[in-house]
Write an enzyme that holds these catalytic residues in place. Structure first.
Site, PDB file in Angstrom:
ATOM      1  CB  VAL A  92      23.644 -81.494  84.202  1.00 31.93           C
ATOM      2  CG1 VAL A  92      24.816 -82.192  83.498  1.00 31.93           C
ATOM      3  CG2 VAL A  92      22.701 -82.251  84.582  1.00 31.93           C
ATOM      4  CB  CYS A  93      28.754 -78.771  86.470  1.00 28.40           C
ATOM      5  SG  CYS A  93      30.233 -79.960  87.312  1.00 28.40           S
ATOM      6  CD1 TRP A  94      34.392 -81.815  81.994  1.00 30.21           C
ATOM      7  CD2 TRP A  94      33.164 -81.029  80.325  1.00 30.21           C
ATOM      8  NE1 TRP A  94      34.745 -82.337  81.529  1.00 30.21           N
ATOM      9  CE2 TRP A  94      33.940 -82.554  80.367  1.00 30.21           C
ATOM     10  CE3 TRP A  94      31.498 -81.148  79.634  1.00 30.21           C
ATOM     11  CZ2 TRP A  94      34.225 -82.693  78.977  1.00 30.21           C
ATOM     12  CZ3 TRP A  94      32.514 -81.433  78.218  1.00 30.21           C
ATOM     13  CH2 TRP A  94      33.353 -82.503  77.923  1.00 30.21           C
TER      14      TRP A  94
END
Length: 351
Positions: A92-94
């Site tokens: 998960v990132c932004w």
């Protein structure tokens, strides 16, 4: 290698959730159970962003690639070498872009079935807000109300001990909801994190069973309740506690013992009442703190601040006054609260 994407609905299918955003982003809010493995530290993220804005995207990407590669290498060695080939992590990132893409690419090259969360944290955030709009409408809330010091939170805890579904908003918000409600040394979560916690609790409840909750205003400390929850609580059945003043004073002296030992903090809290109480009244209360006359202080705070606020707020807090059930408590000792909780649950079962 083709990237693999997963939706928010598929989160539970993975063995681990790895959030590769910076520690600051992660601290503000994250998916429940996620592990923070930042591909850029807070300082590195600022450095790359500054290069992007002030020099060029090319220069920023060169430095970013060096930093990201180094950090991914370190994390693979320190955190993941022991994972079997069958391990399936969700990255998960932004917004599901380059940071999670780089991390998941390396993991897939190793041989793990790594997926990126499509849309990243922003997709999760949209999901939480969407669900909070509808989840409160699904439950039969039973609101525990009563003036300050009437043991509402303690009754909730007694109900929980006996197996009832309890939404403890003050626990989720890390605040007791009053001017003295802040917990020394324990900051409140961010608004986003509070909403994630709230979603997590509501999402586990059974709509076929009642949910007990304490009456609250729209704001607990610095945190706002979702409008959908406010509407649901205003239209819920109400159980109102009646407790004599001296029993409430004794309860609050014990419940706020940690605060009464911190005179500077207590002085600062009382200062926030300036404009709501006269200067003479505040000076008298501050003097009580100085000399340690806490029973008198608590008694006056109840009589001249909290109880008037409670009376003024009642017409707006419950739309079902005709359905209110009054419960008289002689004391707020645990055996009494446990007995009342059992009576409440037995009454619901009998209906």
């Amino acid at each position: 290698m083709k990237k693999r994407l997963a939706t928010v609905a598929q989160i539970a299918e993975f063995d681990a959730i790895i959030d590769v955003r910076s520690p600051g982003e992660f601290a503000e809010d994250h998916l429940p159970g996620a592990q923070n493995c930042p591909v850029l530290s807070d300082e590195e993220r600022v450095r790359v962003g500054t290069l992007y804005k002030q020099v060029s995207a090319f220069e920023a990407k060169k430095i970013g690639a060096v930093l990201v590669g180094r950090n991914i290498s370190n994390m693979l060695e320190t955190h993941f070498l022991g994972q079997p080939k069958s391990w399936r992590p969700l990255i998960v990132c932004w917004r599901g872009g380059q940071r999670s893409g780089a991390f998941s690419h390396v993991m897939r090259e190793v041989g793990w079935d790594a997926h990126q969360l499509a849309g990243g944290y922003k997709a999760w955030r949209r999901h939480v807000l969407s669900e909070l709009n509808v989840l409160p409408t699904r439950f039969d809330f039973r609101v525990i109300s009563g003036p300050t010091g009437s043991g509402k939170s303690r009754l909730l805890e007694a109900l929980a001990r006996q197996g009832a579904q309890v939404l403890h908003l003050e626990s989720l918000a890390a605040h007791k909801g009053s001017v003295l409600g802040g917990l020394p040394g324990q900051p409140q979560p961010s608004q986003k994190s509070f909403e994630t916690r709230l979603f997590g609790v509501l999402n586990k409840f059974d709509p076929q069973q009642p949910v007990f909750v304490e009456a609250e205003s729209r704001v607990i400390g610095k945190l706002r309740l979702p409008e959908s929850l406010i509407i649901a609580l205003r239209n819920a059945h109400c159980l109102r506690l009646e407790v004599e003043l001296e029993a409430r004073v004794s309860f609050l002296l014990a419940d706020y013992a940690y605060a009464l030992e911190d005179a500077p903090w207590l002085h600062a809290c009382l200062d926030r009442l300036r404009g709501l109480q006269s200067n003479d009244t505040l000076a008298r209360w501050q003097a009580m703190v100085t000399v340690g006359d806490f029973p008198a202080l608590v008694r006056e705070l109840l009589r001249f601040h909290y109880d008037p606020l409670y009376q003024r707020a009642q017409p707006n807090h419950s739309a079902r006054h005709e359905g209110t059930k009054w419960i008289s408590l002689p004391t707020l000792l645990p055996p009494v609260l446990d007995a009342i909780a059992a009576q409440i649950l037995a009454s619901i079962d009998s209906h």
